[in-house]
Design an enzyme around this catalytic site. Structure first.
Site, PDB file in Angstrom:
ATOM      1  N   GLY A  84       0.845  -1.208   0.000  1.00  0.00           N
ATOM      2  CA  GLY A  84       0.000   0.000   0.000  1.00  0.00           C
ATOM      3  C   GLY A  84       0.871   1.245   0.000  1.00  0.00           C
ATOM      4  O   GLY A  84       1.846   1.318   0.736  1.00  0.00           O
ATOM      5  N   ARG A  87       1.007  -5.008  -5.097  1.00  0.00           N
ATOM      6  CA  ARG A  87       1.141  -6.179  -4.228  1.00  0.00           C
ATOM      7  C   ARG A  87       1.412  -7.331  -5.183  1.00  0.00           C
ATOM      8  O   ARG A  87       0.552  -7.712  -5.967  1.00  0.00           O
ATOM      9  CB  ARG A  87      -0.140  -6.421  -3.438  1.00  0.00           C
ATOM     10  CG  ARG A  87      -0.543  -5.221  -2.553  1.00  0.00           C
ATOM     11  CD  ARG A  87      -1.612  -5.605  -1.559  1.00  0.00           C
ATOM     12  NE  ARG A  87      -2.215  -4.450  -0.905  1.00  0.00           N
ATOM     13  CZ  ARG A  87      -1.690  -3.799   0.134  1.00  0.00           C
ATOM     14  NH1 ARG A  87      -0.545  -4.189   0.642  1.00  0.00           N
ATOM     15  NH2 ARG A  87      -2.321  -2.773   0.670  1.00  0.00           N
ATOM     16  N   ASP A 134       4.920  -4.881   6.074  1.00  0.00           N
ATOM     17  CA  ASP A 134       5.422  -6.209   6.467  1.00  0.00           C
ATOM     18  C   ASP A 134       5.486  -7.198   5.297  1.00  0.00           C
ATOM     19  O   ASP A 134       6.409  -8.006   5.221  1.00  0.00           O
ATOM     20  CB  ASP A 134       4.669  -6.779   7.673  1.00  0.00           C
ATOM     21  CG  ASP A 134       3.186  -6.932   7.416  1.00  0.00           C
ATOM     22  OD1 ASP A 134       2.702  -6.427   6.387  1.00  0.00           O
ATOM     23  OD2 ASP A 134       2.507  -7.568   8.242  1.00  0.00           O
ATOM     24  N   THR A 139       4.199   2.504   5.641  1.00  0.00           N
ATOM     25  CA  THR A 139       2.804   2.035   5.695  1.00  0.00           C
ATOM     26  C   THR A 139       2.038   2.949   6.643  1.00  0.00           C
ATOM     27  O   THR A 139       2.583   3.364   7.674  1.00  0.00           O
ATOM     28  CB  THR A 139       2.689   0.580   6.185  1.00  0.00           C
ATOM     29  OG1 THR A 139       1.314   0.324   6.540  1.00  0.00           O
ATOM     30  CG2 THR A 139       3.547   0.276   7.404  1.00  0.00           C
ATOM     31  N   ASP A 179      -0.199   2.062   8.540  1.00  0.00           N
ATOM     32  CA  ASP A 179      -0.740   1.291   9.665  1.00  0.00           C
ATOM     33  C   ASP A 179       0.053   1.402  10.974  1.00  0.00           C
ATOM     34  O   ASP A 179      -0.462   1.094  12.041  1.00  0.00           O
ATOM     35  CB  ASP A 179      -0.845  -0.193   9.282  1.00  0.00           C
ATOM     36  CG  ASP A 179      -1.730  -0.414   8.058  1.00  0.00           C
ATOM     37  OD1 ASP A 179      -2.591   0.441   7.800  1.00  0.00           O
ATOM     38  OD2 ASP A 179      -1.544  -1.429   7.372  1.00  0.00           O
ATOM     39  N   ASP A 225       2.443  -0.529  12.075  1.00  0.00           N
ATOM     40  CA  ASP A 225       2.333  -1.861  12.689  1.00  0.00           C
ATOM     41  C   ASP A 225       3.624  -2.672  12.589  1.00  0.00           C
ATOM     42  O   ASP A 225       3.577  -3.895  12.600  1.00  0.00           O
ATOM     43  CB  ASP A 225       1.182  -2.639  12.028  1.00  0.00           C
ATOM     44  CG  ASP A 225       1.401  -2.845  10.536  1.00  0.00           C
ATOM     45  OD1 ASP A 225       2.330  -2.248   9.973  1.00  0.00           O
ATOM     46  OD2 ASP A 225       0.627  -3.612   9.936  1.00  0.00           O
ATOM     47  N   ARG A 255      -5.433  -1.956   9.065  1.00  0.00           N
ATOM     48  CA  ARG A 255      -5.326  -3.424   9.022  1.00  0.00           C
ATOM     49  C   ARG A 255      -5.564  -4.000  10.424  1.00  0.00           C
ATOM     50  O   ARG A 255      -6.611  -3.723  10.985  1.00  0.00           O
ATOM     51  CB  ARG A 255      -3.954  -3.829   8.465  1.00  0.00           C
ATOM     52  CG  ARG A 255      -3.992  -5.209   7.783  1.00  0.00           C
ATOM     53  CD  ARG A 255      -2.653  -5.583   7.223  1.00  0.00           C
ATOM     54  NE  ARG A 255      -2.327  -4.855   6.019  1.00  0.00           N
ATOM     55  CZ  ARG A 255      -2.697  -5.234   4.796  1.00  0.00           C
ATOM     56  NH1 ARG A 255      -3.366  -6.331   4.630  1.00  0.00           N
ATOM     57  NH2 ARG A 255      -2.393  -4.525   3.744  1.00  0.00           N
TER      58      ARG A 255
HETATM   59  O1  F6P Z   1      -1.572  -1.399   4.725  1.00  0.00           O
HETATM   60  C1  F6P Z   1      -2.190  -0.226   4.324  1.00  0.00           C
HETATM   61  C2  F6P Z   1      -3.653  -0.437   4.078  1.00  0.00           C
HETATM   62  O2  F6P Z   1      -4.225   0.784   3.656  1.00  0.00           O
HETATM   63  C3  F6P Z   1      -4.444  -1.023   5.258  1.00  0.00           C
HETATM   64  O3  F6P Z   1      -4.765  -0.048   6.224  1.00  0.00           O
HETATM   65  C4  F6P Z   1      -5.629  -1.620   4.554  1.00  0.00           C
HETATM   66  O4  F6P Z   1      -6.147  -2.694   5.308  1.00  0.00           O
HETATM   67  C5  F6P Z   1      -5.051  -2.116   3.258  1.00  0.00           C
HETATM   68  O5  F6P Z   1      -3.837  -1.391   3.052  1.00  0.00           O
HETATM   69  C6  F6P Z   1      -5.925  -1.926   2.038  1.00  0.00           C
HETATM   70  O6  F6P Z   1      -5.270  -2.508   0.952  1.00  0.00           O
HETATM   71  P1  F6P Z   1      -5.695  -2.320  -0.570  1.00  0.00           P
HETATM   72  O7  F6P Z   1      -5.362  -0.910  -0.964  1.00  0.00           O
HETATM   73  O8  F6P Z   1      -4.877  -3.312  -1.308  1.00  0.00           O
HETATM   74  O9  F6P Z   1      -7.163  -2.546  -0.618  1.00  0.00           O
END
Ligand code: F6P
Length: 327
Positions: free
Chosen positions: A14, A75, A106, A130, A132, A134, A176
């Protein structure tokens, strides 16, 4: 291992505000130290597809204020396979690249560690990027501060309309499995309740709190639901609505707007410091590590340790404080 002479930089997972200042710092620190530097498009996918280009000081002009990432991100499932990693390695080798800076969360670090164990002649340095917050090995990840401020801005606006209509809002925020954004945003906006994945709040307790708010003549109430709370904002709202008749109930899912926007001063400075430190760590012969902010100093931590620590930074004292200040 040879001394690092050519560095590749990529962003993966992300996107997070502050990635661009970090890319800029990597490129300019590398060039200052007479290293060649290339950018990889779309994270690990670009490594596999050989989507790699030379970078100069001018490739990173005027990007400090930009959200997202000029290198794009993805990703990438292919990088989890032996075949994918092999292709990536071959592309790096063909170009004489022996250092890699990966900016991400991560998933990015897990990929970096596996790759670097398989091909130890490529030195790898992670930068925690990130929203998050985390990851272990750092007090703050890149993008967390900007995202929290974005959530605060949205919550302030929702408070205006909630107050005007005497409404109860359930607002779902990202993060997350971590409740860092939810907790910080809740403290900053006086949210009446914050539902965190790290410490589940029973629905009965939530209802009791909201009833106490009504008794105390609160005209509106805001409940922040971290996305890691598996019940989700809609279900929680439905359960509460049956018992709390005095408020009209609304639900807002903030979604991906939380990831965008110009990075705050904090994230611009953090991205610059981390990018600068990542290149210097590679020059000093470090590998399989990440750079992080500990206190007010930059320190490196083995990737393995950082991934295992996963220390969510939810402080009990902050949660206790919220109970006293926000009722
Ligand atoms: O890790 C960052 C994040 O925005 C999280 O807070 C969320 O759960 C996830 O990515 C959403 O991912 P995507 O953009 O692939 O839907």
């Amino acid at each position: 291992m040879d001394k690092v002479s050519k560095i590749a930089v990529l962003t993966s997972g992300g996107d997070a505000p502050g990635m661009n200042p970090c890319i800029r710092a990597v490129v300019r620190t590398a060039i200052y130290n007479n290293l060649e530097v290339v950018g990889v498009k779309q994270g690990y996918q670009g490594l596999i597809d050989n989507d790699i280009y030379d970078m100069s000081r001018r490739s990173v002009s005027n990007i400090l204020d930009l959200g997202g990432t000029i290198l794009k991100t993805a990703r990438c499932l292919d990088f989890r396979t032996e075949e994918g990693m092999e292709k990536a390695y071959k592309n790096l080798q063909d170009r004489g690249i022996n250092g890699l800076v990966v900016i991400g969360g991560d998933g990015t670090f897990t990929g970096a560690l596996r790759f670097s164990k398989k091909y130890p002649d490529i030195a790898v340095m992670g930068v925690p990027g990130t929203i998050d917050n985390d990851l272990g090995g750092t007090d703050y990840t890149l993008g967390f501060d900007t995202a929290t401020n974005t959530v605060i801005e949205a919550l302030d606006k929702i408070r205006d309309t909630a107050d005007a209509h005497d409404r109860l809002f359930f607002i779902e925020v990202m993060g997350r499995d971590a409740g860092c954004i939810a907790l910080r945003a809740g403290i900053s906006t006086g949210a009446e309740a914050i539902l965190l994945p790290e410490k589940e709040t029973a629905i009965e307790e939530l209802i009791e709190g909201l009833k106490a708010g009504e008794y105390n003549k609160k005209s509106s109430s805001i409940v922040i639901v971290a996305e890691g709370d598996k019940r989700g904002a809609y279900d929680v709202a439905q359960m509460v609505q049956k018992e709390v008749k005095f408020y009209d109930v609304k639900v807002t899912i903030l979604g991906h707007m939380q990831r965008g926007g110009s990075p705050t001063a904090f994230d611009r400075i953090l991205g610059s410091r981390m990018g600068f430190a990542a290149v210097n760590a590679l020059i000093n012969g470090e590998t399989q590590k990440m750079v992080g902010l500990r206190g007010n100093s930059i320190a490196t931590t083995p990737l393995e340790e950082a991934l295992n620590m996963h220390e969510f930074k939810l402080e009990d004292d902050l949660m206790e404080m919220v109970k006293i200040l926000n009722i």
